[in-house]
Design a protein around this motif. Structure first.
Motif, PDB file in Angstrom:
ATOM      1  N   THR A 204      -3.015 -11.374   8.169  1.00  0.00           N
ATOM      2  CA  THR A 204      -1.847 -10.858   8.879  1.00  0.00           C
ATOM      3  C   THR A 204      -1.384  -9.569   8.222  1.00  0.00           C
ATOM      4  O   THR A 204      -1.132  -9.536   7.009  1.00  0.00           O
ATOM      5  CB  THR A 204      -0.700 -11.887   8.861  1.00  0.00           C
ATOM      6  N   LYS A 205      -1.260  -8.546   9.020  1.00  0.00           N
ATOM      7  CA  LYS A 205      -0.854  -7.257   8.478  1.00  0.00           C
ATOM      8  C   LYS A 205       0.621  -7.267   8.114  1.00  0.00           C
ATOM      9  O   LYS A 205       1.467  -7.697   8.892  1.00  0.00           O
ATOM     10  CB  LYS A 205      -1.132  -6.140   9.489  1.00  0.00           C
ATOM     11  N   GLY A 206       0.887  -6.787   6.897  1.00  0.00           N
ATOM     12  CA  GLY A 206       2.266  -6.618   6.485  1.00  0.00           C
ATOM     13  C   GLY A 206       2.707  -5.191   6.746  1.00  0.00           C
ATOM     14  O   GLY A 206       2.516  -4.657   7.839  1.00  0.00           O
ATOM     15  N   SER A 207       3.246  -4.569   5.741  1.00  0.00           N
ATOM     16  CA  SER A 207       3.720  -3.198   5.903  1.00  0.00           C
ATOM     17  C   SER A 207       2.608  -2.208   5.552  1.00  0.00           C
ATOM     18  O   SER A 207       1.628  -2.537   4.894  1.00  0.00           O
ATOM     19  CB  SER A 207       4.924  -2.943   4.999  1.00  0.00           C
ATOM     20  N   SER A 208       2.771  -0.978   6.003  1.00  0.00           N
ATOM     21  CA  SER A 208       1.832   0.099   5.714  1.00  0.00           C
ATOM     22  C   SER A 208       2.634   1.342   5.374  1.00  0.00           C
ATOM     23  O   SER A 208       3.603   1.682   6.067  1.00  0.00           O
ATOM     24  CB  SER A 208       0.920   0.360   6.919  1.00  0.00           C
TER      25      SER A 208
ATOM     26  N   LYS B 188       4.500  -6.162  -1.128  1.00  0.00           N
ATOM     27  CA  LYS B 188       4.369  -6.360   0.318  1.00  0.00           C
ATOM     28  C   LYS B 188       4.733  -5.116   1.121  1.00  0.00           C
ATOM     29  O   LYS B 188       4.152  -4.868   2.170  1.00  0.00           O
ATOM     30  CB  LYS B 188       5.223  -7.544   0.764  1.00  0.00           C
ATOM     31  N   SER B 189       5.682  -4.358   0.618  1.00  0.00           N
ATOM     32  CA  SER B 189       6.124  -3.189   1.386  1.00  0.00           C
ATOM     33  C   SER B 189       5.595  -1.875   0.840  1.00  0.00           C
ATOM     34  O   SER B 189       5.596  -0.862   1.544  1.00  0.00           O
ATOM     35  CB  SER B 189       7.653  -3.135   1.411  1.00  0.00           C
ATOM     36  N   GLY B 190       5.151  -1.878  -0.415  1.00  0.00           N
ATOM     37  CA  GLY B 190       4.683  -0.648  -1.027  1.00  0.00           C
ATOM     38  C   GLY B 190       5.799   0.248  -1.518  1.00  0.00           C
ATOM     39  O   GLY B 190       5.547   1.384  -1.956  1.00  0.00           O
ATOM     40  N   THR B 191       7.043  -0.222  -1.479  1.00  0.00           N
ATOM     41  CA  THR B 191       8.185   0.579  -1.909  1.00  0.00           C
ATOM     42  C   THR B 191       8.124   0.843  -3.409  1.00  0.00           C
ATOM     43  O   THR B 191       7.891  -0.073  -4.201  1.00  0.00           O
ATOM     44  CB  THR B 191       9.500  -0.146  -1.573  1.00  0.00           C
TER      45      THR B 191
ATOM     46  N   GLY C 154      -2.844 -12.641  -0.750  1.00  0.00           N
ATOM     47  CA  GLY C 154      -2.546 -11.301  -0.276  1.00  0.00           C
ATOM     48  C   GLY C 154      -3.604 -10.310  -0.728  1.00  0.00           C
ATOM     49  O   GLY C 154      -4.244 -10.501  -1.766  1.00  0.00           O
ATOM     50  N   ILE C 155      -3.815  -9.273   0.084  1.00  0.00           N
ATOM     51  CA  ILE C 155      -4.787  -8.226  -0.239  1.00  0.00           C
ATOM     52  C   ILE C 155      -4.091  -6.876  -0.141  1.00  0.00           C
ATOM     53  O   ILE C 155      -3.440  -6.573   0.870  1.00  0.00           O
ATOM     54  CB  ILE C 155      -5.983  -8.254   0.730  1.00  0.00           C
TER      55      ILE C 155
ATOM     56  N   SER D 128      -6.359   3.139   1.487  1.00  0.00           N
ATOM     57  CA  SER D 128      -7.299   4.034   2.160  1.00  0.00           C
ATOM     58  C   SER D 128      -6.986   5.468   1.744  1.00  0.00           C
ATOM     59  O   SER D 128      -6.124   5.706   0.890  1.00  0.00           O
ATOM     60  CB  SER D 128      -7.197   3.866   3.675  1.00  0.00           C
ATOM     61  N   GLU D 129      -7.637   6.409   2.350  1.00  0.00           N
ATOM     62  CA  GLU D 129      -7.422   7.798   1.958  1.00  0.00           C
ATOM     63  C   GLU D 129      -6.043   8.312   2.334  1.00  0.00           C
ATOM     64  O   GLU D 129      -5.555   9.275   1.741  1.00  0.00           O
ATOM     65  CB  GLU D 129      -8.510   8.681   2.574  1.00  0.00           C
ATOM     66  N   ASP D 130      -5.397   7.690   3.315  1.00  0.00           N
ATOM     67  CA  ASP D 130      -4.102   8.222   3.753  1.00  0.00           C
ATOM     68  C   ASP D 130      -2.995   7.186   3.801  1.00  0.00           C
ATOM     69  O   ASP D 130      -1.882   7.496   4.232  1.00  0.00           O
ATOM     70  CB  ASP D 130      -4.244   8.867   5.136  1.00  0.00           C
ATOM     71  N   ALA D 131      -3.261   5.919   3.377  1.00  0.00           N
ATOM     72  CA  ALA D 131      -2.203   4.908   3.495  1.00  0.00           C
ATOM     73  C   ALA D 131      -2.450   3.750   2.544  1.00  0.00           C
ATOM     74  O   ALA D 131      -3.584   3.457   2.150  1.00  0.00           O
ATOM     75  CB  ALA D 131      -2.116   4.402   4.939  1.00  0.00           C
ATOM     76  N   PHE D 132      -1.317   3.104   2.167  1.00  0.00           N
ATOM     77  CA  PHE D 132      -1.329   1.849   1.438  1.00  0.00           C
ATOM     78  C   PHE D 132      -0.851   0.762   2.396  1.00  0.00           C
ATOM     79  O   PHE D 132       0.122   0.957   3.134  1.00  0.00           O
ATOM     80  CB  PHE D 132      -0.401   1.911   0.218  1.00  0.00           C
ATOM     81  N   SER D 133      -1.514  -0.403   2.383  1.00  0.00           N
ATOM     82  CA  SER D 133      -1.091  -1.498   3.251  1.00  0.00           C
ATOM     83  C   SER D 133      -1.268  -2.829   2.549  1.00  0.00           C
ATOM     84  O   SER D 133      -2.090  -2.958   1.630  1.00  0.00           O
ATOM     85  CB  SER D 133      -1.870  -1.490   4.574  1.00  0.00           C
ATOM     86  N   PHE D 134      -0.459  -3.782   2.974  1.00  0.00           N
ATOM     87  CA  PHE D 134      -0.540  -5.146   2.446  1.00  0.00           C
ATOM     88  C   PHE D 134      -0.923  -6.087   3.590  1.00  0.00           C
ATOM     89  O   PHE D 134      -0.376  -6.001   4.689  1.00  0.00           O
ATOM     90  CB  PHE D 134       0.799  -5.590   1.845  1.00  0.00           C
ATOM     91  N   TRP D 135      -1.861  -7.005   3.288  1.00  0.00           N
ATOM     92  CA  TRP D 135      -2.305  -7.986   4.282  1.00  0.00           C
ATOM     93  C   TRP D 135      -2.153  -9.383   3.693  1.00  0.00           C
ATOM     94  O   TRP D 135      -2.667  -9.676   2.610  1.00  0.00           O
ATOM     95  CB  TRP D 135      -3.762  -7.741   4.676  1.00  0.00           C
TER      96      TRP D 135
END
Length: 748
Positions: free
Chosen positions: A48-52, A86-89, A386-387, A391-398
């Motif tokens: 399940t995708k969290g924040s990006s 989870k949010s990358g903040t 959680g994972i 990527s080259e342009d974004a951080f995301s939590f799954w």
């Protein structure tokens, strides 16, 4: 009076009907409860995708705590960020203890269990750190507070690797509280460097390891060895230290791998090609325990490799062998990471597709498009819930929900090639003392053991019970039958735990000490009975002390004499024909291993327990054959034996078949005898001198130690479910066959 009788009849019908319905409902409840406990094994996983969060400067390293609350993000600017996982903040930014003007050239993870991170610096030095998460509970809000930081177990002073200050980019670190080992590509070549912790006692306190003493003083890291490895290949792309640091894996020249034995003096053990011509190795990681390597290539394929002991012309030798591979996509794999607590891995490719694969079960658990740009860094949280994806342009939590990825139909019922095993096998080994243990939960050896135990029990029980029932019903005197039948049925009341106890503690050592005597007894007993019967038939009628129906009493004395003779001759036979030790003779001459608690013991003990059931039902079926059929056969001139074989047996065959199937079902489900008399070795071998482990005994042994809701716990319930379904299928098949036999012979 009639009214009372009708009322009693109606009440009896209702009571009996309710009892039958209750039995059926109870069986259904057992079925659905077992299915309820097993069902989570059959469920898939959810990603399940969290924040990006967009990021212009991709991270070199990501990590999170076990609750997915706090995380660490490290970039090349000499700072590490504490973030909300989870949010990358961004929560705080902290400097790394780097020298003035030095940046991070590369970051390499050490083994999963150590948790070490190696920072290769632009001046050729190495800094080793370890993520540290501290959990506290706020009593006022009853909330969990997690703080994240980096600690430096070998001190904050970087270690010099490249003396000429060339950037350190390709290396691997492995360490514990007393030693640090580095395998690196340096300006001198491929080198192994060993450092040891010292200074704890000199500092005036007891060393606590990882750089701190009891008085808080830092221990010193001293270089004790620097060895140049024999290397003549091209550019090195990746280095891994495997399996306790005894193997060094050096990837070079696109798809070449040099394997070094590092136990003592480094030796080049093997040089292999790990991908097809024209295919590049693009990512490498080690699974938990560093026994297996996961290699990703430019075709989108990931493969698992580990060392296998093989026989060669020069003797035994370890060879790195490809065990399995999986096609994850058609884009090059750009990132790989292993699970912290399991034998799975997560891969990311150039198209932004993330794949989660479990090696033991050979399952592609999940696959998601997580980005539109290549994935550079992946990290799985300690509980695999959680994972973190960069990527080259974004951080995301799954968020990952996958409770039992290590179980599949393949791992349960097919051969699996486990780590460090010479070949694929059926293996049950549910636990170990090692943290990096790979669970082996094949049900095949348990199912095989169940059938093996039942087979040897039926080999003994079925002939004795059925032939005994035939003699009792047709030839024995009625007065003797009224004594023998209840006596044999009374055998069924003996608790199986007593039989198992006697079999394990008395029968097994007795048979081991007198094995030739046992086989002599099995051979001489039927021969002695036949000889006695022949001599008895030759006696004149007036000299026979017993009538025909009472002659079985006379067999007691010959059988006891044969038993005494067989056991008294056991040792002389062993000395004369088997070199004094029949067990060693079996192993050397026939290749059969001998275990004290084996299938022979189980066959004797469980056969004794099964005989009463088979005998009682078969005897009732034979005795219930209508007398007019037997009388008619005898009146037409048939002998009693002809009448038995041609009239009575066909008519009673449905009941005899039911007796055999009920006995077989009891042997399948028996627990205490096989628990105490088999040795509980989960091997697949029909050898009568080896033990086995059955489904029922396995549940009895391991259920009390299994962690509730764990994979092991649910597989034990699956064992019970398989046993339940197995007995249901056997009983159903028996009922179908019995009905067909009844229809066929019911007109006699």
């Amino acid at each position: 009076m009639q009214r009372q009788r009708r009322f009693k009849d109606k009440l009896a019908n209702i009571t009996i009907g309710m009892g039958g319905v209750t039995v059926i409902l109870s069986i259904l409840l057992i079925f659905f409860y077992l299915l309820y406990e097993v069902w989570p094994l059959l469920k898939g996983s959810d990603l399940t995708k969290g924040s990006s969060v967009a990021s212009t400067t991709p991270s070199l390293y990501l990590d999170a705590d076990e609750y997915n609350s706090r995380g660490l993000r490290i970039q090349a600017d000499g700072q590490y960020d504490v973030i909300d996982a989870k949010s990358g903040t961004l929560l705080s930014r902290n400097p790394l203890p780097l020298p003035e003007g030095v940046t991070v050239a590369s970051i390499k993870k050490g083994s999963v269990l150590s948790g070490l991170i190696g920072f290769g610096l632009s001046n050729g030095q190495l800094l080793v750190a370890k993520p540290q998460y501290t959990t506290q509970f706020d009593e006022a809000t009853n909330a969990r507070q997690v703080t994240a930081s980096l600690e430096y177990p070998y001190g904050e002073q970087p270690i010099v690797i490249n003396a000429d200050s060339q950037p350190l980019t390709t290396f691997y670190v492995r360490g514990d509280e007393s030693k640090l080992v580095v395998l690196a590509k340096t300006s001198q070549g491929l080198e192994r460097l060993t450092f040891e912790m010292s200074g704890g006692e000199e500092a005036g306190g007891l060393s606590l390891g990882f750089g701190e003493t009891s008085e808080g003083s830092e221990a010193a890291l001293t270089q004790t060895e620097r060895t140049l490895l024999p290397y003549s290949g091209g550019p090195i792309t990746e280095i891994v230290l495997g399996q306790d640091g005894v193997w060094g894996y050096v990837f070079h020249d696109r798809n070449q791998l040099a394997i070094y034995s590092l136990r003592n003096e480094p030796v080049l053990n093997q040089e292999i090609t790990v991908a097809e011509p024209g295919v590049d190795v693009t990512a490498v990681t080690a699974l938990l325990g560093n026994i297996s390597l996961i290699i990703g290539d430019s075709r989108g394929q990931a493969s698992q490799w580990f060392q296998v002991r093989k026989e060669t012309a020069d003797g035994e030798k370890f060879e790195l062998t490809k065990i399995r591979g999986v096609k994850l996509g058609d884009a090059p794999i750009t990132a790989l990471t292993g699970e912290p607590g399991r034998k799975g891995f997560v891969a990311g490719d150039k198209k932004g597709v993330m794949s989660y694969y479990y090696t033991t079960s050979q399952r592609l658990i999940g696959q998601e498009q997580v980005s539109t740009t290549p994935i550079r860094v992946l990290s799985v949280s300690p509980r695999s819930q959680g994972i973190l994806v960069q990527s080259e342009d974004a951080f995301s939590f799954w968020a990952l929900e996958s409770e039992h990825p290590d179980v599949s139909m393949s791992s349960l019922w097919s051969k699996v090639w486990y780590e460090s095993y010479p070949e694929a096998s059926y293996t049950w080994q549910s636990s170990s003392g090692n943290i990096d243990f790979e669970g082996k939960l094949s049900l095949m050896p348990l199912t095989f053991g169940t059938f093996k135990a039942a087979f040897y029990a039926m080999v003994l029980a079925a002939p004795l019970a059925i032939f005994g029932a035939m003699y009792t019903s047709m030839f024995m005197a009625p007065a003797l039958r009224r004594k023998v039948k209840p006596t044999i049925e009374l055998m069924g009341a003996l608790p199986t735990v007593i039989l198992g106890f006697l079999a394990g503690l008395w029968l097994a050592p007795t048979i081991e000490a007198s094995l030739p005597g046992i086989f002599s007894l099995l051979i001489l007993t039927p021969l002695g009975i036949l000889l006695f019967g022949m001599l008895w038939s030759r006696l004149p009628q007036e000299k026979r002390l017993f009538s025909e129906g009472w002659t079985p009493i006379l067999l007691i004395v010959p059988i006891l004499l044969i038993g005494w003779f067989s056991f008294s001759m056991s040792k002389p036979i062993e000395v004369a024909f088997f070199g004094g030790d029949v067990r060693l003779w079996l192993e050397s001459e026939t290749g059969l291993n001998f275990d004290q608690r084996n299938a022979l013991i189980v066959g004797l003990a469980m056969g004794f327990a099964v005989i009463p059931s088979i005998y009682s039902i078969a005897e009732d079926a034979l005795f219930a054959v209508p007398r007019h059929l037997t009388n008619g056969s005898l009146a037409l001139g048939a002998t009693q034996w002809q009448t038995l074989t041609r009239v009575v047996l066909p008519t009673a065959s449905p009941g005899i078949f039911s007796a055999v199937m009920i006995g077989f079902g009891r042997a399948i489900g028996e627990t205490m005898i096989v628990l105490m008399a088999t040795g509980n070795t989960a091997v697949m071998d029909w050898n009568i001198f080896e033990g086995m482990r059955t489904l029922s005994a396995n549940v009895a042994v391991e259920m009390g130690e299994a962690e509730v809701a764990s994979t092991h716990f649910r597989v034990l319930f699956l064992s019970a479910f398989v046993l339940f379904v197995l007995t249901f299928v056997l009983n159903t098949a028996a009922e179908v066959v019995r009905n067909r036999l009844r229809k066929k012979y019911g007109s006699l």
